[in-house]
Design a protein around this motif. Structure first.
Motif, PDB file in Angstrom:
ATOM      1  N   ASN A 285      69.343  63.578  67.278  1.00 48.65           N
ATOM      2  CA  ASN A 285      69.014  62.670  68.375  1.00 48.65           C
ATOM      3  C   ASN A 285      67.517  62.486  68.542  1.00 48.65           C
ATOM      4  O   ASN A 285      67.054  61.394  68.888  1.00 48.65           O
ATOM      5  N   ALA A 286      66.734  63.540  68.330  1.00 46.34           N
ATOM      6  CA  ALA A 286      65.277  63.394  68.410  1.00 46.34           C
ATOM      7  C   ALA A 286      64.781  62.414  67.359  1.00 46.34           C
ATOM      8  O   ALA A 286      63.888  61.590  67.625  1.00 46.34           O
ATOM      9  N   ASP A 287      65.373  62.465  66.163  1.00 46.28           N
ATOM     10  CA  ASP A 287      65.007  61.491  65.133  1.00 46.28           C
ATOM     11  C   ASP A 287      65.461  60.086  65.521  1.00 46.28           C
ATOM     12  O   ASP A 287      64.783  59.097  65.226  1.00 46.28           O
ATOM     13  N   ALA A 288      66.623  59.990  66.188  1.00 43.40           N
ATOM     14  CA  ALA A 288      67.077  58.683  66.660  1.00 43.40           C
ATOM     15  C   ALA A 288      66.129  58.127  67.719  1.00 43.40           C
ATOM     16  O   ALA A 288      65.848  56.918  67.750  1.00 43.40           O
ATOM     17  N   VAL A 289      65.654  58.997  68.610  1.00 49.83           N
ATOM     18  CA  VAL A 289      64.653  58.582  69.609  1.00 49.83           C
ATOM     19  C   VAL A 289      63.420  58.037  68.899  1.00 49.83           C
ATOM     20  O   VAL A 289      62.924  56.947  69.226  1.00 49.83           O
ATOM     21  N   ALA A 290      62.914  58.798  67.930  1.00 38.97           N
ATOM     22  CA  ALA A 290      61.718  58.378  67.204  1.00 38.97           C
ATOM     23  C   ALA A 290      61.937  57.039  66.501  1.00 38.97           C
ATOM     24  O   ALA A 290      61.060  56.162  66.511  1.00 38.97           O
ATOM     25  N   THR A 291      63.111  56.877  65.900  1.00 42.06           N
ATOM     26  CA  THR A 291      63.413  55.632  65.193  1.00 42.06           C
ATOM     27  C   THR A 291      63.388  54.444  66.139  1.00 42.06           C
ATOM     28  O   THR A 291      62.773  53.401  65.841  1.00 42.06           O
ATOM     29  N   ALA A 292      64.046  54.571  67.275  1.00 43.73           N
ATOM     30  CA  ALA A 292      64.097  53.448  68.221  1.00 43.73           C
ATOM     31  C   ALA A 292      62.731  53.167  68.824  1.00 43.73           C
ATOM     32  O   ALA A 292      62.327  51.998  68.949  1.00 43.73           O
ATOM     33  N   VAL A 293      62.003  54.212  69.209  1.00 47.52           N
ATOM     34  CA  VAL A 293      60.689  54.008  69.826  1.00 47.52           C
ATOM     35  C   VAL A 293      59.745  53.325  68.836  1.00 47.52           C
ATOM     36  O   VAL A 293      59.065  52.342  69.172  1.00 47.52           O
ATOM     37  N   ALA A 294      59.710  53.825  67.593  1.00 48.81           N
ATOM     38  CA  ALA A 294      58.819  53.239  66.595  1.00 48.81           C
ATOM     39  C   ALA A 294      59.235  51.810  66.253  1.00 48.81           C
ATOM     40  O   ALA A 294      58.390  50.925  66.060  1.00 48.81           O
ATOM     41  N   THR A 295      60.547  51.569  66.185  1.00 53.27           N
ATOM     42  CA  THR A 295      61.032  50.215  65.870  1.00 53.27           C
ATOM     43  C   THR A 295      60.548  49.201  66.899  1.00 53.27           C
ATOM     44  O   THR A 295      59.975  48.151  66.553  1.00 53.27           O
ATOM     45  N   PHE A 296      60.769  49.506  68.165  1.00 51.12           N
ATOM     46  CA  PHE A 296      60.419  48.538  69.213  1.00 51.12           C
ATOM     47  C   PHE A 296      58.923  48.551  69.527  1.00 51.12           C
ATOM     48  O   PHE A 296      58.390  47.542  69.999  1.00 51.12           O
ATOM     49  N   ALA A 297      58.248  49.665  69.282  1.00 51.32           N
ATOM     50  CA  ALA A 297      56.793  49.676  69.447  1.00 51.32           C
ATOM     51  C   ALA A 297      56.135  48.696  68.484  1.00 51.32           C
ATOM     52  O   ALA A 297      55.093  48.113  68.782  1.00 51.32           O
ATOM     53  N   HIS A 298      56.779  48.482  67.352  1.00 45.63           N
ATOM     54  CA  HIS A 298      56.250  47.541  66.352  1.00 45.63           C
ATOM     55  C   HIS A 298      56.756  46.125  66.564  1.00 45.63           C
ATOM     56  O   HIS A 298      56.022  45.149  66.359  1.00 45.63           O
ATOM     57  N   ASP A 299      58.025  45.972  67.015  1.00 48.38           N
ATOM     58  CA  ASP A 299      58.603  44.637  67.028  1.00 48.38           C
ATOM     59  C   ASP A 299      59.706  44.540  68.086  1.00 48.38           C
ATOM     60  O   ASP A 299      60.729  45.211  67.988  1.00 48.38           O
ATOM     61  N   THR A 300      59.497  43.706  69.082  1.00 48.01           N
ATOM     62  CA  THR A 300      60.521  43.453  70.102  1.00 48.01           C
ATOM     63  C   THR A 300      61.089  42.038  70.000  1.00 48.01           C
ATOM     64  O   THR A 300      61.703  41.543  70.945  1.00 48.01           O
ATOM     65  N   SER A 301      60.903  41.404  68.867  1.00 51.68           N
ATOM     66  CA  SER A 301      61.324  40.006  68.731  1.00 51.68           C
ATOM     67  C   SER A 301      62.838  39.839  68.829  1.00 51.68           C
ATOM     68  O   SER A 301      63.321  38.731  69.125  1.00 51.68           O
ATOM     69  N   SER A 302      63.607  40.916  68.603  1.00 48.17           N
ATOM     70  CA  SER A 302      65.067  40.810  68.716  1.00 48.17           C
ATOM     71  C   SER A 302      65.537  40.774  70.166  1.00 48.17           C
ATOM     72  O   SER A 302      66.692  40.440  70.445  1.00 48.17           O
ATOM     73  N   ILE A 303      64.656  41.119  71.105  1.00 46.86           N
ATOM     74  CA  ILE A 303      65.015  41.149  72.529  1.00 46.86           C
ATOM     75  C   ILE A 303      64.765  39.779  73.132  1.00 46.86           C
ATOM     76  O   ILE A 303      63.631  39.299  73.146  1.00 46.86           O
ATOM     77  N   PRO A 304      65.797  39.099  73.640  1.00 41.71           N
ATOM     78  CA  PRO A 304      65.596  37.746  74.173  1.00 41.71           C
ATOM     79  C   PRO A 304      64.741  37.762  75.432  1.00 41.71           C
ATOM     80  O   PRO A 304      64.738  38.739  76.187  1.00 41.71           O
ATOM     81  N   PRO A 305      64.024  36.667  75.690  1.00 40.95           N
ATOM     82  CA  PRO A 305      63.205  36.586  76.915  1.00 40.95           C
ATOM     83  C   PRO A 305      64.095  36.578  78.149  1.00 40.95           C
ATOM     84  O   PRO A 305      65.247  36.144  78.114  1.00 40.95           O
ATOM     85  N   ARG A 306      63.537  37.096  79.249  1.00 36.82           N
ATOM     86  CA  ARG A 306      64.290  37.163  80.497  1.00 36.82           C
ATOM     87  C   ARG A 306      63.914  36.027  81.432  1.00 36.82           C
ATOM     88  O   ARG A 306      62.788  35.524  81.401  1.00 36.82           O
ATOM     89  N   ALA A 307      64.849  35.699  82.301  1.00 35.08           N
ATOM     90  CA  ALA A 307      64.574  34.734  83.367  1.00 35.08           C
ATOM     91  C   ALA A 307      63.682  35.391  84.409  1.00 35.08           C
ATOM     92  O   ALA A 307      63.546  36.615  84.447  1.00 35.08           O
ATOM     93  N   PRO A 308      63.050  34.602  85.301  1.00 34.07           N
ATOM     94  CA  PRO A 308      62.228  35.189  86.370  1.00 34.07           C
ATOM     95  C   PRO A 308      63.020  36.213  87.173  1.00 34.07           C
ATOM     96  O   PRO A 308      64.217  36.049  87.422  1.00 34.07           O
ATOM     97  N   VAL A 309      62.329  37.272  87.590  1.00 34.83           N
ATOM     98  CA  VAL A 309      63.037  38.400  88.197  1.00 34.83           C
ATOM     99  C   VAL A 309      62.697  38.620  89.666  1.00 34.83           C
ATOM    100  O   VAL A 309      63.106  39.610  90.244  1.00 34.83           O
ATOM    101  N   ALA A 310      61.972  37.718  90.293  1.00 37.33           N
ATOM    102  CA  ALA A 310      61.556  37.953  91.675  1.00 37.33           C
ATOM    103  C   ALA A 310      62.749  38.180  92.592  1.00 37.33           C
ATOM    104  O   ALA A 310      62.740  39.081  93.445  1.00 37.33           O
ATOM    105  N   ALA A 311      63.797  37.380  92.425  1.00 35.55           N
ATOM    106  CA  ALA A 311      64.967  37.522  93.298  1.00 35.55           C
ATOM    107  C   ALA A 311      65.657  38.858  93.066  1.00 35.55           C
ATOM    108  O   ALA A 311      66.086  39.530  94.011  1.00 35.55           O
TER     109      ALA A 311
END
Length: 536
Positions: free
Chosen positions: A489-515
């Motif tokens: 699991n520690a390696d899985a944590v490292a994998t996910a953190v490093a993956t998204f630290a480099h590239d978040t393009s797979s995460i769709p943009p969010r709508a405004p969140v004020a409400a």
């Protein structure tokens, strides 16, 4: 250099652990580009590094009354440990103070007076609900709108109209629909002198049948206990039932904090957030819950200190999770709309080393179709990163439902995509689980969940010696932590953190969140109330 005051707070051995961590952090390292970051970070995160932090957390607990609970000295020392190492590693560290309702029971008793005398055993037959009132209540037991036939769709105690005949007596309530705190507060308002909350019985699973630990969230003025569903059915069917409930409790406002550390590198407008709760329950050291998650993300953070990431990475160690996700909720509710929008995603790690483990991955796309629905858009993509890692390790995974039991709750409630890992708590492992991961069927994933034996010496702290002897025959344990599970699991944590630290393009943009932020600030997040196993 560790200050004298910090040495005194941590104790001699734990201060040595801080020095060891500082030595490792201070070692030579080259700044690393993000191109090969996933492979390099995963290789750098070692089992030994994670276990070193678990050892320090145990020493801290041992020097502070055997626990690391928020509002108590052991948590303060744990926060010092994490903050010191992160500062030495070059992170920008913020310690975010807040207040919360500190609740603890110090003694209790529960007995049946009529029709026949029976004495019940604490934490075996009943449990005092967190934030119960103190005192002694003797009276007749009055069932309140119970639903004892399938599908057991209970709204017991959720409406004031449920409480006819309760005044001066003890209310028997059933789990379901609304939070425990609402049920017991309604009983108190109706004149009940005590409350018994039975499990719901809407499934055959242990989590809806067995004795459970319930959290009221806000202190009440009457003693309140929880019991299993079968015991509740028996009570409901006993004419002339009279009982005595007694509890000695502490309920007061105390101070605690979140520890937040941000990387030197990365785009500040694209933040990858990583969190684990740092507090234990007041009754134990919390080595698996949640020393395991805290140690895992700490080692990942220390090893990625010189990685030049494309995106900003923000690590958080939450306070008062065990008091109803107070720290993470305080943090999310305090974000401006602008700062909220900068958080691309949240990764949560709560219990990643359970001794009788499963490899649970939060079910971002709701592919299992159980319990809560999918997480916010982007959660499925986070799940896919973890699934790909475990597939590369030839390890099966289980879809872990977003029940609201951990600190992802306030994030997903306000639209931030989330994911993470969970190796299991009080639910029993099945024969099908054993076929996937080995272990012992019919025993909880963590037999010491929320008990003093969640430590580095479980048998010495009250664990069932026979169960742990059997676990040790099939697994290698480090105290109450499975070393294979926490290593993977520690390696899985490292994998996910490093993956998204480099590239978040797979995460769709969010709508405004004020409400969404305004709604979250006005009321507890829905995941904390409607879904949370500890509070509803």
């Amino acid at each position: 250099m560790v200050s004298r005051s910090l040495r005194r707070r941590l104790g001699g051995i734990a201060a040595a652990a801080v020095l060891l961590g500082a030595f490792v952090v201070a070692g030579p390292a080259q700044a690393t580009s993000s191109g090969n970051g996933v492979r390099q970070l995963t290789k750098a995160v070692t089992l030994g590094g994670v276990l070193r932090h678990l050892t320090a957390l145990q020493v801290i607990a041992s020097h502070n009354g055997g626990n690391r609970g928020s509002g108590l000295p052991g948590f303060d020392a744990s926060a010092d440990y994490v903050a010191t190492l992160m500062r030495l590693a070059g992170y920008r560290v913020t310690r975010q103070p807040f207040q919360f309702n500190f609740c603890e029971d110090t003694a209790s008793s529960f007995a049946q007076n009529a029709p026949a005398p029976i004495t019940y055993v604490d934490q075996q037959d009943y449990d005092v609900m967190t934030c119960s009132g103190g005192g002694t209540a003797t009276g007749a037991v009055v069932p309140v709108d119970l639903q004892l036939t399938t599908p057991n769709a209970s709204t017991s105690g959720c409406e004031a109209a449920d409480f006819a005949g309760v005044a001066g007596n003890i209310a028997l309530l059933q789990r379901g629909t609304c939070p425990f705190g609402q049920k017991v507060a309604n009983a108190e308002a109706a004149g009940a002198i005590g409350a018994i909350v039975m499990n719901q019985g809407n499934t055959t699973g242990a989590d809806r049948q067995d004795l459970f630990l319930g959290t009221l969230g806000t202190p009440v003025g009457i003693p309140a206990i929880s019991i299993s569903y079968p015991q509740g059915v028996a009570f409901a069917g006993t004419p002339g039932l009279n009982v005595t409930v007694s509890a000695e409790t502490i309920a007061e406002v105390r101070n605690t904090e979140n520890v937040i550390a941000e990387s030197r590198y990365g785009n500040p407008d694209e933040v990858v957030m990583v969190g684990a709760h740092l507090d234990s329950v007041p009754g134990g050291a919390g080595i698996n819950d949640n020393g395991s998650g805290s140690a895992g993300i700490l080692e990942v953070a220390l090893q990625m200190r010189n990685f030049k990431t494309k995106n900003k990475v923000r690590f958080a160690w939450w306070g008062a999770e065990e008091a109803n996700l107070v720290g993470s909720t305080f943090y999310v509710n305090g974000l401006s709309a602008e700062e909220h929008a900068k958080i691309a995603l949240y990764l949560n790690f709560d219990m990643i080393g359970s001794p009788n483990y499963q490899f649970g991955v939060y079910d971002g796309d709701n592919s299992a179709g159980e319990g809560a629905g999918p997480g916010p858009a982007g959660s499925a993509q986070i799940e896919a990163v973890f699934e790909a890692y475990f597939a590369s390790q030839h390890q099966a995974t289980a879809a872990s439902d977003f029940t609201g039991r951990s600190d992802y709750g306030p994030f997903i409630a306000t639209g931030i995509p989330a994911g993470g890992l969970f190796t299991g708590a009080e639910v029993d492992k099945t024969a099908a689980d054993v076929a996937l991961w080995g272990g012992i069927a019919g025993q909880p994933y963590d037999p010491c969940y929320h008990d003093p034996c969640d430590s580095l010496t479980p048998e010495r702290n009250g664990a069932d010696a026979a169960v742990y002897a059997q676990l040790r025959r099939v697994y290698h344990l480090f105290g109450n932590v499975n070393t294979f599970a926490i290593d993977k699991n520690a390696d899985a944590v490292a994998t996910a953190v490093a993956t998204f630290a480099h590239d978040t393009s797979s995460i769709p943009p969010r709508a405004p969140v004020a409400a969404a932020l305004a709604a979250a600030a006005a009321a507890p997040a829905p995941a904390q109330t409607a879904q949370g196993d500890w509070i509803g």
